[in-house]
Design an enzyme around this catalytic site. Sequence first.
Site, PDB file in Angstrom:
ATOM      1  CG  PHE A 111     -37.062  38.457  -1.981  1.00  0.00           C
ATOM      2  CD1 PHE A 111     -35.791  38.807  -2.386  1.00  0.00           C
ATOM      3  CD2 PHE A 111     -37.191  37.719  -0.815  1.00  0.00           C
ATOM      4  CE1 PHE A 111     -34.672  38.427  -1.662  1.00  0.00           C
ATOM      5  CE2 PHE A 111     -36.085  37.327  -0.077  1.00  0.00           C
ATOM      6  CZ  PHE A 111     -34.824  37.683  -0.501  1.00  0.00           C
ATOM      7  CD  GLN A 134     -41.242  29.334   2.114  1.00  0.00           C
ATOM      8  OE1 GLN A 134     -40.261  29.886   2.593  1.00  0.00           O
ATOM      9  NE2 GLN A 134     -42.293  30.004   1.653  1.00  0.00           N
ATOM     10  CG  HIS A 173     -35.403  28.657  -0.004  1.00  0.00           C
ATOM     11  ND1 HIS A 173     -34.664  28.752  -1.170  1.00  0.00           N
ATOM     12  CD2 HIS A 173     -35.596  29.926   0.418  1.00  0.00           C
ATOM     13  CE1 HIS A 173     -34.425  30.030  -1.415  1.00  0.00           C
ATOM     14  NE2 HIS A 173     -34.982  30.766  -0.480  1.00  0.00           N
ATOM     15  CG  LEU A 233     -31.300  30.085   1.982  1.00  0.00           C
ATOM     16  CD1 LEU A 233     -32.457  29.267   1.437  1.00  0.00           C
ATOM     17  CD2 LEU A 233     -31.816  31.183   2.918  1.00  0.00           C
ATOM     18  CD  GLU A 288     -37.322  34.214  -2.924  1.00  0.00           C
ATOM     19  OE1 GLU A 288     -38.224  34.964  -3.344  1.00  0.00           O
ATOM     20  OE2 GLU A 288     -37.523  33.290  -2.122  1.00  0.00           O
ATOM     21  NE  ARG A 326     -38.651  32.140  -0.319  1.00  0.00           N
ATOM     22  CZ  ARG A 326     -38.173  32.584   0.831  1.00  0.00           C
ATOM     23  NH1 ARG A 326     -38.597  32.060   1.967  1.00  0.00           N
ATOM     24  NH2 ARG A 326     -37.274  33.554   0.852  1.00  0.00           N
ATOM     25  CG  HIS A 374     -36.243  28.355   4.091  1.00  0.00           C
ATOM     26  ND1 HIS A 374     -34.992  28.659   4.589  1.00  0.00           N
ATOM     27  CD2 HIS A 374     -36.831  29.555   3.819  1.00  0.00           C
ATOM     28  CE1 HIS A 374     -34.826  29.967   4.598  1.00  0.00           C
ATOM     29  NE2 HIS A 374     -35.924  30.536   4.166  1.00  0.00           N
ATOM     30  NE  ARG A 430     -40.703  32.777   5.664  1.00  0.00           N
ATOM     31  CZ  ARG A 430     -39.628  33.262   5.046  1.00  0.00           C
ATOM     32  NH1 ARG A 430     -39.619  34.503   4.576  1.00  0.00           N
ATOM     33  NH2 ARG A 430     -38.563  32.490   4.868  1.00  0.00           N
TER      34      ARG A 430
END
Length: 615
Positions: A156, A270, A272, A289, A292, A323, A387, A422
């Site tokens: 990730f 955040q 995304h 979404l 990821e 991100r 997000h 995050r």
Amino acid sequence: MTRSSEQPPSSFQDESSVEQLHSSQPTEDDTQATSSVDYEHVSVPVLVIGAGAAGVRTAIELAEHDVEPLVIGKRDHGDAHTTLAAGGINAALGNRDPEDDWQIHAADTLKEGHFINDANGVETVANAMPDRIRELEEWGMPFNRTEDGKIEQRYFGAQSFRRTCFVGDRTGEAMLEALVSKARALEIPYRENVMITKLLSDGERAYGAIGYDMDDGHFLRFGAHAVVLAAGGYSGLYNRHSSRIDENNGDGVALAYDAGARLMDIEFVQFHPTGMIGDRYGEDWDGRLVTEAVRGEGGRLFNAEGERFMKKYSPDQMELDARDVVARAISQEISEGRDTENGGVYLDISHKDRAFLQDRLPRMYERFAELGVDMAEEPVEVAPTAHYAMGGVEVDFETGATAVENLYAVGETIAGIHGANRLGGNSLSETVVLGKVVGDHLADESYIGAPELPASQQRAASEHFRELSALSNGGSEDPQAVLQALGDLLEETAGIIRTEEGTKKGLERLEALNNRADNLVAGERTSRSFEYAIDLGFSLTVAKALFNGARERTESRGAHFRSDYPEKNEAWRKNITYRQTEDGITLDTTTPGEPSDVVSKALDADYELDYHQLE
């Protein structure tokens, strides 16, 4: 008058077994304090508001210590926002990369949070996660497996090693199923389709909560020795967001603030990098979404000119950089005219075999196939979407306690773990670790029996019920229209890129929206318009804090980017806190603590993912 429950709290296992435990008859004081209000009163040892992973894990821990909680959710039970956390959950198991350990996990989290995280909280989560993963496995979570049968782990963004455990691309759904199954085995009571509108608090201590049944509209009053807020975040304030419709509106955060708790880091939201583009896929899909995991499995980003543009923004980590870095890169490509016809960029994983996509990304593959896109043959179109909220309620990570006695918070409702940005895969980790922490602490408090509700709180409940009743009368403003205007305002003035002028205008225009909110007309309590009216109150509270924090923080750090202050300023290695005073919202700053020696050593070692390992 009061009334006893027409439908007692349901148990995961046996609905009839809990009626006597959670229904109480009105007292004389009750009747005198609320003579003109019809409502249901319920007394419980511990009230858990929120039925996602954080709330359910807290309740499980309480039940295993013989403390009976009541879990409340706004939707059908098992239907929580946790299900949208698709890509994975972090734990330093070392199944793919044996050199990984919890100290490096903590170091990655602190780096991604730009060192304003609560170091103690970060270390608590990272250290406990291997045990929490094994626990979820024991409770039936069907993780993907390596060839030798171990739990599989994938890359990730911004992680030094393959640390993200997963169930295809439906990890959150599979996790919630495992937690709910465990809760059923423990016969934990719950109430579904209940909206909490206010906490019972005198500013120093919490006594319970009040709200209404969304199915039939009747009022509810809950008395509790302790209240746990696990009601999610506030990224849904933005019109383009990855949350489910009408969720993450800031209700948990606003409830805590109104009760007297302090907030922290509200300016950090955040975005995304990869949300779906409504112009291509339809309005219902706008902002949803694209996990990821697509990039973690090798997906590549291209602009409309066919350039793999992350080479110029992050040549080493490429699409798997943090991100905030990837989201701003995409935003830059779009703003400079290298976007697609539909206003995004391309995410392409067609170089992978079809069977690989169907195994590792089954939900994404199926979703786009239904929309006429074959991911094995062509790219999908994406753009940044709101997000996750890094900010929330300030808590003590030893207990989950807020500044208000007997009020606790957990999950995305709280601040501190994620700092300024995050780390992908950490949201689910936080829920199960800190849910256990809060449950452990509350179990030690020996909460038993039905609490007495002070007369002052009975009167406060009665007054609030009258205020709620008034929403269905008079006024001319449509709550949904005002919410839409608030979302537009946040997108325009407090989005990915912010300025002094923008936040100033945002606050000025917010005042006009507050005036509109004073003139609402909502339908009956069972209507969506009534729900929107409640949501609007929460959202306006959080938006005011967000604008104030974004204006106050004169630097760029993580997800907060000020184009007029584009550099990080070490003098701003601080958290902004928010508290309610007679003058309104008051901002203060605190300095985060330092990591332990072992995590400091991991930071000094400077581990970092090299994207090209995937190639």
